[in-house]
Design an enzyme around this catalytic site. Structure first.
Site, mmCIF file in Angstrom:
data_model
loop_
_atom_site.group_PDB
_atom_site.id
_atom_site.type_symbol
_atom_site.label_atom_id
_atom_site.label_comp_id
_atom_site.label_asym_id
_atom_site.label_seq_id
_atom_site.Cartn_x
_atom_site.Cartn_y
_atom_site.Cartn_z
ATOM 1 N N PRO A 173 6.450 -15.591 -1.891
ATOM 2 C CA PRO A 173 6.368 -15.613 -3.266
ATOM 3 C C PRO A 173 6.067 -14.599 -3.854
ATOM 4 C CG PRO A 173 5.449 -17.554 -2.202
ATOM 5 C CD PRO A 173 5.557 -16.486 -1.013
ATOM 6 N N THR B 116 14.165 -12.836 -6.979
ATOM 7 C CA THR B 116 14.872 -12.941 -7.972
ATOM 8 C C THR B 116 15.083 -11.874 -8.992
ATOM 9 O OG1 THR B 116 13.652 -15.150 -7.908
ATOM 10 C CG2 THR B 116 14.984 -14.396 -10.086
ATOM 11 N N GLU C 263 -25.622 -13.008 1.490
ATOM 12 C CA GLU C 263 -24.687 -11.973 1.146
ATOM 13 C C GLU C 263 -25.328 -10.657 1.789
ATOM 14 O OE1 GLU C 263 -21.837 -12.516 0.125
ATOM 15 O OE2 GLU C 263 -22.257 -14.632 -0.266
#
Length: 666
Positions: free
Chosen positions: A239, A244, A461
């Site tokens: 997508p 298109t 982290e």
């Protein structure tokens, strides 16, 4: 002089009133005329009501010419002309009425008819009166209207719905045109401005599509050599990659009638409608041949037909597909019509639809690479007011895995970010913030986090950053944050290398870096939390791919249990035995645990630097590559991708945009 005449025409009063005819005006005019007729024809407008004494006085004076009894309850009196002219009491009603009478009319409500007639007979004999008497029956328009009102309402409602269903109110998709095609037609009367210049990147796909356009413009060039114009082309890709947009460019460049519609336009609740619309679509296209038919999301009607239909013997979707197959390759298909389809689910399409002779070409529209992303950025930044510090080359490197639609969203979001900060132009940092916003989610600085949780997140982290910095094949880290963003409580951002193939060592290093957060919690606190859920999902998926998909495990061997076609007819059974399934589970667990122990060893070796990095992260909340260089020194592994020293964001190799590390997600 011409200019003056033009102004006069523009200022003409006829130009100022541009009325558009509406069929309902006729109904309104007829209704107004009926109301006006009733009001003007009312006896109250041309009559004077008399009391009993006034009636007796006029009657006894023999001034009445005629008495008209209406509906048995009202008497309508006409005065003699000589009395009208000679007596003053009639002068106020001397003017003739609008109905043509030469004398005024009086109204007398007498009550009981029999008593009234007896009184008239007695008075006529007693006073020798010479009036005439007559009886009549009249019906009021409003009385009739009220009687017929329900029927008029039903008929009007029926006319309204019939006009809409026949296309008068809602287009050709209603009951009388339900079998007609709903395709939008673009021809010489409706120009399409999109051209191939507006399609950035996709060079291979553009060449294929441009050749189709050339087929239609210069057919003799190909047919002279004995070739045939292809029946159809199928655009396949993820997508947002521009399928298109390519079709719009074909519509703008071809110069032939272009029929555009979606696969869902064939679907309707009525049986047989889809097949009827397919027939009508190809009939219209053949009438305007040469022409192009574009069916977007063709998988809505092109799914593979099942052997055993659960819904019954008459499946509307299969009937529509059968009709489409017949129209694309059946008897008498010698018309010059090319069908272009687009889908991101080519794996579910029917094999008969994909065969040569129907869709001769399958054009894969892939995600853009770095150079193509740069071209797409050039297209979408044209309407933006850019500052001089914007580096599009770096942005193209920073957005691996982004589709054309994603890049368009980044450019638009960057302008919104700059406007939110009241800037006069869009700066480079605005683009970086836009990428963070789109991929990671909205920054939530006001989220309530305890000191203990913040410390755990910081070490988590920092563990990711430390392990990835020490591994050769791990993606270079660029930024670490413990500011909540979206669903994550913290994130480590990388700039991964774009690879076409991945080796086993590279996948293992990535898994080890991903497990660095949980390993840091174990090393520092000797306990682990639920914050590593996203990490575990990622490494489990990678380990399963190593063992069961890519054939990279020595014990399982060179086998894969992945069906890339998606057409596996035995979906209810596993492609391996229970013993093999147990072996796969054991090997997946071994790989993950081995990388977890490896991450723990790296962190124990550099524990002092891990603590220093976590303390800086707790204080600043956001650290960049430069902070890691100050603590760890230059990274011992040289790669071309490390030339960039700007802020950037991590995306995963397999699906960079979707699988960005959202560590510590709850």
């Amino acid at each position: 002089m011409k200019k003056e005449n033009s102004n006069k025409d523009n200022n003409s009063p006829f130009k100022q009133f541009n009325f558009k005819f509406n069929f309902y005006w006729i109904y309104g005019i007829i209704f107004a005329l009926l109301i006006g007729y009733q009001l003007l024809n009312s006896s109250d407008l041309a009559s004077n009501k008399l009391t009993q004494n006034e009636f007796k006085e006029i009657l006894n004076d023999n001034d009445i010419e005629t008495i008209l009894i209406v509906n048995g309850d009202i008497a309508q009196l006409t005065i003699k002309s000589e009395a009208l002219n000679s007596k003053d009491k009639y002068k106020k009603s001397k003017n003739p009425s609008i109905f043509g009478q030469t004398s005024p009319i009086y109204i007398y409500d007498f009550g009981d008819l029999q008593n009234f007639e007896n009184n008239l007979s007695t008075a006529k004999a007693e006073f020798d009166l010479d009036f005439d008497k007559d009886n009549t029956t009249r019906t009021s328009f409003f009385d009739s209207f009220l009687v017929w009102l329900p029927f008029i309402f039903i008929i009007g409602l029926w006319i309204f719905f019939m006009r809409r269903m026949s296309g008068g109110g809602g287009g050709g998709g209603q009951i009388f045109n339900i079998g007609k095609s709903k395709a939008k037609v673009f021809d010489e009367n409706t120009k399409v401005r999109t051209s191939f210049k507006d399609v950035a990147g996709l060079e291979g796909a553009k060449e294929e599509v441009q050749e189709i356009v050339d087929f239609l413009k210069n057919p003799d060039k190909y047919t002279a050599l004995g070739g045939k114009i292809p029946k159809g082309a199928l655009l396949v890709g993820p997508p947002g990659t521009g399928k298109t947009l390519l079709a719009k460019a074909v519509a703008g460049e071809s110069g032939v009638p272009f029929f555009s519609l979606s696969g869902s336009d064939f679907v309707e609740m009525f049986v047989g409608v889809g097949a009827s619309r397919v027939r009508d679509l190809f009939k219209q296209a053949a009438a305007k041949s040469p022409s192009i038919i574009f069916i977007d999301e063709i998988d809505a009607i092109g799914r593979a037909r099942g052997k055993n239909s659960i819904t019954g013997g008459n499946d509307e979707r299969e009937n529509t597909l059968n009709q489409l197959l017949t129209e694309m390759d059946g008897f008498g298909t010698d018309v010059n019509v090319i069908v272009i389809g687009a889908t991101n689910r080519a794996d579910v399409l029917d094999k008969a639809l994909l065969r040569a002779g129907r869709f001769d070409r399958q054009i894969y529209v892939d995600l853009p690479d770095k150079n193509e992303r740069r071209q797409i950025f050039d297209v979408h930044v044209k309407p933006l007011k850019l500052a001089k510090d914007v580096d599009l080359d770096f942005l193209s490197k920073q957005t691996p895995g982004f589709s054309g639609a994603d890049i368009a969203n980044v450019c638009n979001e960057s302008a919104l970010v700059a406007a939110r900060k009241s800037k006069k132009s869009v700066h480079h940092q605005d683009f970086l913030d836009a990428v963070d916003r789109i991929v990671g989610g909205l920054e939530k600085k006001n989220k309530i986090i305890t000191t203990k949780e913040k410390k755990t997140i910081a070490y988590h982290e920092a563990g990711h950053a430390t392990v990835s910095w020490m591994l050769e094949h791990a993606a270079p880290l660029v930024k670490v944050t413990i500011v909540p963003r979206g669903k994550s409580l913290g994130a480590a951002w990388y700039l991964p290398e774009e690879r076409q193939i991945v080796e086993t060592d590279q996948m293992l290093d990535e898994m080890c870096a991903t497990l660095g957060g949980r390993a840091a919690e174990k090393v520092m606190f000797d306990r682990i939390s639920t914050g590593a859920l996203n990490d575990l999902e990622k490494v489990t998926r990678q380990a399963r791919a190593i063992v069961s998909i890519y054939g990279l495990n020595d014990k399982i061997g060179n086998l894969t249990y992945y069906d890339s076609s998606g057409q596996n007819e035995y979906g209810f059974t596993k492609p391996y035995s229970e013993r093999t399934a147990q072996t796969i589970d054991e090997e997946i667990s071994k790989i993950i645990e081995k990388q977890y122990e490896r991450a723990i060893k790296i962190l124990e070796k550099h524990k002092d630097k891990l603590i220093e990095l976590a303390e800086i992260l707790t204080e600043k909340e956001v650290i960049f590559e430069g902070d890691l260089i100050k603590i760890f020194g230059e990274r011992p592994f040289s790669k071309e991708i490390e030339e960039s020293k700007r802020t950037s964001k991590d995306t995963d190799k397999t699906s960079p945009k979707e699988e960005i590390a959202e560590e510590n997600s709850k």
